[in-house]
Design a protein around this motif. Structure first.
Motif, PDB file in Angstrom:
ATOM      1  N   ARG A   1       0.841  -1.200   0.000  1.00  0.00           N
ATOM      2  CA  ARG A   1       0.000   0.000   0.000  1.00  0.00           C
ATOM      3  C   ARG A   1       0.877   1.250   0.000  1.00  0.00           C
ATOM      4  O   ARG A   1       0.581   2.226  -0.689  1.00  0.00           O
ATOM      5  CB  ARG A   1      -0.896  -0.018   1.247  1.00  0.00           C
ATOM      6  CG  ARG A   1      -1.802   1.185   1.409  1.00  0.00           C
ATOM      7  CD  ARG A   1      -3.025   1.095   0.522  1.00  0.00           C
ATOM      8  NE  ARG A   1      -3.784   2.350   0.539  1.00  0.00           N
ATOM      9  CZ  ARG A   1      -3.589   3.334  -0.328  1.00  0.00           C
ATOM     10  NH1 ARG A   1      -2.694   3.216  -1.273  1.00  0.00           N
ATOM     11  NH2 ARG A   1      -4.303   4.438  -0.258  1.00  0.00           N
TER      12      ARG A   1
ATOM     13  N   PRO B   1      -6.701   0.783   5.589  1.00  0.00           N
ATOM     14  CA  PRO B   1      -7.242  -0.486   5.086  1.00  0.00           C
ATOM     15  C   PRO B   1      -6.183  -1.585   5.040  1.00  0.00           C
ATOM     16  O   PRO B   1      -6.450  -2.725   5.420  1.00  0.00           O
ATOM     17  CB  PRO B   1      -7.718  -0.141   3.674  1.00  0.00           C
ATOM     18  CG  PRO B   1      -7.984   1.316   3.712  1.00  0.00           C
ATOM     19  CD  PRO B   1      -6.992   1.896   4.672  1.00  0.00           C
TER      20      PRO B   1
ATOM     21  N   ALA C   1     -14.781  -7.183   6.002  1.00  0.00           N
ATOM     22  CA  ALA C   1     -13.705  -6.224   5.771  1.00  0.00           C
ATOM     23  C   ALA C   1     -13.713  -5.735   4.326  1.00  0.00           C
ATOM     24  O   ALA C   1     -13.559  -4.539   4.078  1.00  0.00           O
ATOM     25  CB  ALA C   1     -12.361  -6.859   6.104  1.00  0.00           C
ATOM     26  N   SER C   2     -13.943  -6.655   3.388  1.00  0.00           N
ATOM     27  CA  SER C   2     -13.879  -6.228   1.990  1.00  0.00           C
ATOM     28  C   SER C   2     -15.078  -5.357   1.629  1.00  0.00           C
ATOM     29  O   SER C   2     -14.949  -4.404   0.869  1.00  0.00           O
ATOM     30  CB  SER C   2     -13.773  -7.431   1.056  1.00  0.00           C
ATOM     31  OG  SER C   2     -14.992  -8.105   0.987  1.00  0.00           O
TER      32      SER C   2
ATOM     33  N   ASN D   1     -14.428  -1.954   3.136  1.00  0.00           N
ATOM     34  CA  ASN D   1     -13.434  -1.289   2.303  1.00  0.00           C
ATOM     35  C   ASN D   1     -14.054  -0.688   1.057  1.00  0.00           C
ATOM     36  O   ASN D   1     -13.785   0.435   0.670  1.00  0.00           O
ATOM     37  CB  ASN D   1     -12.382  -2.323   1.877  1.00  0.00           C
ATOM     38  CG  ASN D   1     -11.038  -1.992   2.474  1.00  0.00           C
ATOM     39  OD1 ASN D   1     -10.844  -0.873   2.955  1.00  0.00           O
ATOM     40  ND2 ASN D   1     -10.147  -2.954   2.456  1.00  0.00           N
ATOM     41  N   LYS D   2     -14.904  -1.505   0.423  1.00  0.00           N
ATOM     42  CA  LYS D   2     -15.571  -1.101  -0.803  1.00  0.00           C
ATOM     43  C   LYS D   2     -16.433   0.142  -0.555  1.00  0.00           C
ATOM     44  O   LYS D   2     -16.387   1.109  -1.316  1.00  0.00           O
ATOM     45  CB  LYS D   2     -16.442  -2.275  -1.285  1.00  0.00           C
ATOM     46  CG  LYS D   2     -16.988  -2.115  -2.668  1.00  0.00           C
ATOM     47  CD  LYS D   2     -16.066  -2.774  -3.684  1.00  0.00           C
ATOM     48  CE  LYS D   2     -16.412  -2.234  -5.064  1.00  0.00           C
ATOM     49  NZ  LYS D   2     -15.309  -2.394  -5.997  1.00  0.00           N
TER      50      LYS D   2
ATOM     51  N   ARG E   1     -16.139   2.344   1.837  1.00  0.00           N
ATOM     52  CA  ARG E   1     -15.290   3.509   2.105  1.00  0.00           C
ATOM     53  C   ARG E   1     -14.759   4.088   0.799  1.00  0.00           C
ATOM     54  O   ARG E   1     -14.665   5.296   0.631  1.00  0.00           O
ATOM     55  CB  ARG E   1     -14.121   3.098   2.988  1.00  0.00           C
ATOM     56  CG  ARG E   1     -14.475   3.004   4.448  1.00  0.00           C
ATOM     57  CD  ARG E   1     -13.340   2.397   5.203  1.00  0.00           C
ATOM     58  NE  ARG E   1     -12.113   3.149   4.969  1.00  0.00           N
ATOM     59  CZ  ARG E   1     -11.447   3.765   5.927  1.00  0.00           C
ATOM     60  NH1 ARG E   1     -11.888   3.732   7.165  1.00  0.00           N
ATOM     61  NH2 ARG E   1     -10.346   4.420   5.670  1.00  0.00           N
ATOM     62  N   GLU E   2     -14.411   3.187  -0.122  1.00  0.00           N
ATOM     63  CA  GLU E   2     -13.865   3.648  -1.384  1.00  0.00           C
ATOM     64  C   GLU E   2     -14.903   4.426  -2.177  1.00  0.00           C
ATOM     65  O   GLU E   2     -14.619   5.489  -2.734  1.00  0.00           O
ATOM     66  CB  GLU E   2     -13.377   2.444  -2.186  1.00  0.00           C
ATOM     67  CG  GLU E   2     -12.307   2.783  -3.178  1.00  0.00           C
ATOM     68  CD  GLU E   2     -11.613   1.524  -3.676  1.00  0.00           C
ATOM     69  OE1 GLU E   2     -11.845   1.171  -4.827  1.00  0.00           O
ATOM     70  OE2 GLU E   2     -10.882   0.900  -2.879  1.00  0.00           O
TER      71      GLU E   2
END
Lengths: 323, 271
Positions: free
Chosen positions: B152, B185, B250-251, B254-255, B257-258
């Protein structure tokens, strides 16, 4: 050092590393960021290897800990020197005298190599298909490859016992469709180990392959085909060579740990199969022979040092390229 | 060339069938009425009931959870520091050795790591138990955290940090105000990876643990050696469920948030 100087030349020096204007506290903080993980790894990763080497030169003893000599602070330098003179290569000599160890090393390397090739053969079409999948589908497919990696290794190996055993599901299926009249003996053979390794390590192969195939420039293949290349020729002349970094990374990620694998040969290979990880384990836990198991570990490490160094170089290069 | 050919679809489908079928079978047979794991005898959840009354198993769950949470947390801090050190400082004494020590544990056979750590603990005079297992798990999981966070950091826009520093923020403040939120993340993913690796580890835990510190994989392993039973299928199913739920949550988070971030960026552009 020459290597460091060369490295510094390739990579531009980053901003935050400079101590200008940050003041004393900043300088200390930035040193700590490096120093803390550095010393942790020195103490818990590097130093232990020297201890393994030291104990591989010791003798077995019925004591706690079960080896001599034991170094203590109270001995003083002269006592330590006396201890050092007790060191011997007897354990290594023992490894060469018993053919069991030599066979275990050779078998392990061969099994790991064959499994790596098999994993590549199984993994390449999957990674290739994923890289060709519609853009919107790719994150889902990637997620599906990663997910088994998160579930326990032990559980995934265990799952195969119920499938492969003589009265297991695979044999039930094969017998019911009349393909065989006798149940196949797969569990507790080398075949079961191959299946176990390919299955468990498949994500390690698919992920680097996918990464290198996905970023490939499609116009190269189109150009080759426009110039009269058949799809097969285009694959071998362009796609495969360009995916070689992924092939190498995946192969190393499978091969190196597979040589020393313990869980898969132990659960799927049964007592007849010979692999060095199991030998080390039984020397340690069943025979309680710490010096000999240390010697086994040292030789294993010597065998793996070249592929590990190669893996690290590939990682470092990928990191520099990604910068 | 860009189209998804039938060959590609078939190879991906077969690949995923190979990856998932054994796990699906394992889960299905945890609900089997019969004690035989390979013969279907009707639906039942009774094996899950017997798990709860198995005191040894519950103790192992508790040990594993404690080791996992503590080791993952410390490993995340150390691994993030290691990743920062590797990406932000391109020259310091012994950098080559350092990067070697970060990458080598990823491929090191577990029997070697386990044996060497045990011998270290014996030499230092540590009593084997939960503490030694935790220290061992921190050591090998921090390297995975470092790799995740590093990937990252490499693809990270440095101009935001530079802007903060130009505005007078100290490097430490910049890290906590700018860098950490942006790499969060990856840090969270690193923690989860460290936690599941600790949860899964059999070999290193077997070497470094002592009496009274039996972890769940050690317990499962000792039972598996006696034979395949529906109870093991049940405990495995629970573990798979917890881990999959965690990863999927989590995924999705994450999605979301993106998506939110993109919306914010667009709003900022319009303003």
């Amino acid at each position: 050092m020459a290597v460091e100087a060369a490295e510094a030349k390739i990579a531009p020096v980053s901003g935050t590393g400079k101590v200008d204007g940050g003041g004393f506290i900043q300088a200390v903080t930035s040193r700590l960021v490096i120093a803390v993980p550095y010393f942790w790894l020195l103490l818990f990763f590097l130093v232990p290897f020297f201890i393994v080497v030291k104990i591989s030169l010791s003798q077995t003893a019925i004591a706690i800990p079960p080896y001599t000599p034991v170094f203590t602070a109270s001995d003083g330098p002269s006592g330590w020197w006396a201890n050092v003179r007790e060191f011997s290569f007897d354990n290594y000599l023992w490894l060469t005298q018993d053919a069991l160890y030599f066979n275990a090393y050779v078998t392990s390397v061969i099994i790991a190599a064959i499994s790596t090739v098999l994993t590549l053969l199984v993994g390449y079409p999957i990674a290739y298909g994923m890289a060709r999948a519609p853009q919107s589908l790719r994150p889902v497919l990637l997620m599906l490859v990663i997910l088994p990696f998160w579930t326990s290794f032990l559980i995934r190996v265990y799952a195969w016992i119920g499938i492969l055993k003589p009265e297991g599901l695979l044999n039930q299926l094969l017998l019911s469709i009349g393909l065989f009249s006798q149940p196949l003996v797969i569990l507790n053979t080398y075949t079961a180990i191959f299946i176990g390794i390919v299955y468990s390590y498949l994500p390690f192969m698919v992920l680097p392959l996918y990464a290198s195939l996905e970023k490939m420039d499609n116009s190269l293949i189109e150009a080759a085909q426009d110039l009269g290349c058949t799809p097969t020729a285009a694959f071998w002349k362009i796609t495969f060579p360009l995916s070689l970094p992924g092939v190498v990374a995946g192969a190393l990620l499978v091969f190196i740990p597979a040589v020393g694998e313990f869980v898969i040969p132990d659960l799927l290979g049964g007592s007849q199969t010979l692999m060095i990880g199991r030998t080390l384990w039984s020397e340690f836990f069943a025979n309680r022979d710490w010096p000999v198991s240390s010697a086994v570990a040292v030789i294993l490490l010597i065998i793996l040092v070249a592929p590990i160094m190669y893996f690290q170089r590939a990682q470092a290069q990928a990191q520099e390229a990604g910068r | 060339m860009n189209r998804w050919s039938r060959f590609n679809i078939i190879s991906v489908t077969l690949g995923f069938a190979f990856l998932y079928l054994p796990i699906v079978i394992l889960i299905v047979f945890s609900f089997n009425e019969s004690r035989l794991v390979t013969v279907w005898g009707g639906f039942s959840t009774k094996w899950y009931g017997t798990l709860l009354s198995n005191q040894g198993l519950m103790d192992a769950v508790w040990v594993t959870a404690r080791v996992g949470v503590i080791s993952a947390t410390i490993a995340t801090v150390l691994g993030t520091m290691a990743a920062l050190a590797l990406t932000r400082w391109t020259r310091f004494r012994g950098r080559l050795l350092f990067s070697g020590m970060v990458f080598a544990p990823l491929v090191m056979p577990e029997v070697i790591t386990g044996l060497s750590l045990l011998l270290l603990f014996v030499s230092l005079g540590f009593d084997r138990g939960i503490t030694t297992v935790t220290l061992a798990h921190i050591t090998f999981t921090m390297c995975y955290v470092a790799v995740v966070v590093q990937s990252r950091l490499v693809s990270f826009d440095r101009s935001l940090e530079e802007a903060a520093m130009d505005l007078g923020a100290t490097p430490t403040r910049t890290f906590f105000a700018i860098t950490l939120p942006l790499i969060l993340p990856a840090v969270v993913a690193g923690w989860m990876l460290a936690f599941t690796l600790s949860l899964d580890d059999l070999v290193i835990a077997s070497f470094t643990s002592g009496p009274g510190a039996t972890t769940l994989p050690m317990k499962i392993y000792s039972q598996v050696r006696l034979g395949v039973t529906p109870e093991i299928n049940a405990i495995c199913t629970i573990l798979i469920g917890i881990v999959s739920l965690g990863v999927l949550t989590a995924s999705v988070v994450n999605k979301c948030r993106e998506v939110q971030r993109r919306r914010d960026e667009q709003a900022a552009m319009r303003a």
